[in-house]
Every structure is written in structure tokens, then in C-alpha cells.
Design an enzyme around this catalytic site. Structure first.
Site, short mmCIF file in Angstrom:
data_model
loop_
_atom_site.label_atom_id
_atom_site.label_comp_id
_atom_site.label_asym_id
_atom_site.label_seq_id
_atom_site.Cartn_x
_atom_site.Cartn_y
_atom_site.Cartn_z
N SER A 170 2.47 8.16 9.68
CA SER A 170 2.37 7.33 8.53
C SER A 170 3.62 7.96 7.54
CB SER A 170 1.15 7.41 7.87
OG SER A 170 0.97 6.39 6.53
N LYS A 222 -2.67 -7.32 -13.35
CA LYS A 222 -2.79 -5.98 -13.84
C LYS A 222 -3.65 -5.18 -12.89
CE LYS A 222 -1.63 -2.50 -16.26
NZ LYS A 222 -0.24 -1.77 -15.82
#
Length: 344
Positions: A170, A222
Site C-alpha cells: 500500500s 463537507k
């Protein structure tokens, strides 16, 4: 009465002494917290010299007592030849060795950045930088910054080799692919080119107990998914779209640095072991870092470089409880994430 006054005076003196000691400790703690990283020292060790010393001790230990004097003369003769060889090796360049042990937040990035800044001021033509990397990945922005530090070497034209002995998955692989040459141990773990996010939600539990949570935002996205509030399908779709976008950026990062690799086919989140990773193009060769550095000692000076910072007083006294708890939680999360390959 006099005995009572004497006992009281003794108790008062002991209390004052204890308070003075506590005050002194607090002053030292605050001083330790206020000190910056200017206490950091650059540690440099010539691995060639360390290797020669160990070999010398082993040879002397394996020699019969009556032969040790003659063996010592031979070793001294060998030291002269080694000094000449060292002078010749210096003209052919140095190998600078760095180490990066990654955690969830890539906490070693600032230290790595300073080490690279120091090396960029001294590396010469023919030099090589070797990074021994171990990381199972973590936060995207943290490992993005760590990879950007390695890109500084590439952009400066410095030959860079990354050695992975255990794992570079990763975010760890995001760093590993920044090298000119990537080598891995036979069973090192590479890949996991994907993005994952987990968000627990306790909204139904709170609702069951008549607890309302108001999530107020300015801006349509948001907040997409929340822990306490009620999640919507629109929020989930946006969250997934953000993950896909991040994944695309990850794939683009790898494709730019390893153009011969079939990134689209391999960016599935899967992991591969050393030899498999080489066959699929994720790495260039199978070799341990020890084997490579030992081979370079034959023709170059190999220098280990590490920036070390003296621990602050609160850490030495075991008073940094919150950071200890945080490290424990981080290690638990890393162990859970890596559990799919850390098995026999």
C-alpha cells in the site's frame, strides 16, 4: 509541647522538601517539552570497517593459540591492503544507506526528509543511495509526503535503490516504486495497491435510546459519512467516488515511476511475495539488503546514515502516557490490517 513542635517542624521540612522535588521535576519536564529537534545528531557508520572487525575477531577465534601471533601479522598486512583498497573505492563512489520503518502515520518522514537534505549536499557522481524500507502502509497524505521525499533524490539525478526484506505494501509500495532499482527478499510482501476506509456508525443505537445527533455542515459534501449521524445513499456514493479518485491517483503515481508495469491489471489490492512480484514487474530483482550491501563493500565504501534525536525527559520517565496508548492502538490497527499476509 516541645516534642509536638519538633515533630511538626520535621513534618513541615519533609513536606517542603517533597514539594521542592516535585517542582524541580516539573521544571525539567517543561524544559524537555520546550526543547526542539536541534538535539538531533547525525550518526554515520562505515559498514566496511564493521565487517572487517567482525571477520578479524572470527579468524582469531578460529586460530589455534600458538598460531595467533602469525595470524595477527597476516591480518595487519591485510589492513594495509584494505586501506589502499579503501582509497581506490572512494574514487569509485560511496553507497549511502538509509532506513525507514513505517507506521500508520509514516512518522519517520520528517527524519527521512532531513537525512535526504543532508545527503543531497554531499552526494557525488558515482554515489548511490540505498533505502532499507519496511512498511505495510497507512494514511494516504502521510505516505504521499514520504514518497515525495524519495522523489527528491530521483529529481536530483541520484541513483537510488530500495531494498525490501519484509513488506512494502500500500503506502509502503507507493514509496518503493520511487527507486531506480527495487529489490526484494524471496518472501517479502509487495503490492496492496488499493485504498480502504472504515467508518463505524452508531446512529441506530443512539436512536434506540432517544439520542438525537445534529450534523450541521456548510457545503454539500463537507460530511459524506459520519460516525454519529444518519448516513445517506448520496453520502455513500460520494464517499466511494472519493475512494476511487484516490485509487486513480495512486495508480498514476505508480505508472509514472514504473512504466513497464501493468498497473491497471495489478492495482487490485492484492499482495504478492518476492519472486512473484519480480515476475509481475512490481520489483526488479530478488536479493536481500544484506547480500547487496555485502557485495558493494567489495568495491565501494558503504556508509550507514541515521539522524537520532535524544528522547525527551517525559518519555524517559514514562510520563508520556497518551503517546504510549496511541502507539498501542496504532500497532493494533497495523496488525489487523497486515493479518492477511503475516501468517505461515
Amino acid at each position: 509541647m516541645n516534642d509536638w513542635l519538633q515533630d511538626y517542624a520535621l513534618f513541615f521540612a519533609q513536606a517542603l522538601t517533597l514539594l521542592a522535588m516535585l517542582a524541580a521535576i516539573m521544571v525539567l519536564i517543561n524544559k524537555g517539552r520546550g526543547e526542539g529537534d536541534d538535539r538531533a545528531q547525525l550518526r554515520i557508520e562505515e559498514l566496511n570497517l564493521r565487517q572487517r572487525k567482525r571477520v578479524r575477531r572470527l579468524k582469531m577465534a578460529a586460530t589455534e593459540p600458538q598460531e595467533r601471533k602469525r595470524q595477527l601479522k597476516m591480518l595487519r598486512r591485510g589492513d594495509k591492503q584494505a586501506r589502499k583498497k579503501k582509497s581506490d573505492a572512494s574514487s569509485r563512489g560511496n553507497v549511502w544507506v538509509l532506513d525507514f520503518q513505517g507506521d500508520l502515520k509514516a512518522s519517520g518522514t520528517s527524519r527521512l526528509a532531513e537525512e535526504i537534505s543532508a545527503l543531497l549536499a554531499v552526494v557525488a557522481e558515482g554515489d548511490e543511495v540505498v533505502l532499507r524500507l519496511e512498511s505495510a502502509g497507512g494514511l494516504v497524505h502521510a505516505y504521499g509526503l514520504a514518497a515525495a521525499q524519495l522523489d527528491r533524490l530521483r529529481e536530483a539525478g541520484v541513483t537510488t535503490r530500495i531494498c525490501v526484506d519484509k513488506v512494502a505494501a500500500s503506502g509502503g509500495y507507493m514509496m518503493a516504486c520511487c527507486a531506480d532499482r527495487l529489490q526484494v527478499a524471496p518472501f517479502a510482501v509487495l503490492g496492496s495497491i488499493g485504498v480502504v476506509a472504515q467508518v463505524p456508525n452508531v446512529h441506530r443505537l443512539l436512536k434506540r435510546h432517544d439520542v438525537d445527533v445534529e450534523v450541521l455542515t456548510a457545503g454539500r459534501y463537507k460530511r459524506t459519512l459520519t460516525v454519529l449521524g444518519e448516513n445517506t445513499e448520496e453520502g455513500r456514493d460520494k464517499f466511494l467516488a472519493d475512494l476511487e479518485h484516490t485509487h486513480e491517483l495512486f495508480k498514476r503515481h505508480i505508472a509514472e515511476r514504473r512504466p513497464s508495469m501493468d498497473t491497471e491489471h495489478l492495482a487490485t489490492g492484492e499482495i504478492w511475495y518476492g519472486r512473484e512480484a519480480v515476475e509481475k514487474g512490481l520489483a526488479d530483482e530478488v536479493m536481500t539488503s544484506d547480500a547487496y550491501l555485502f557485495s558493494r563493500m567489495q568495491d565501494a565504501r558503504v556508509l550507514s546514515v541515521r539522524l537520532e534525536t535524544q528522547k525527551r525527559l517525559p518519555e524517559r520517565l514514562g510520563l508520556s502516557l497518551s503517546s504510549g496508548v496511541e502507539r498501542g492502538v496504532t500497532r493494533l490497527l497495523e496488525a489487523v490490517d497486515a493479518s492477511r499476509w503475516l501468517k505461515r
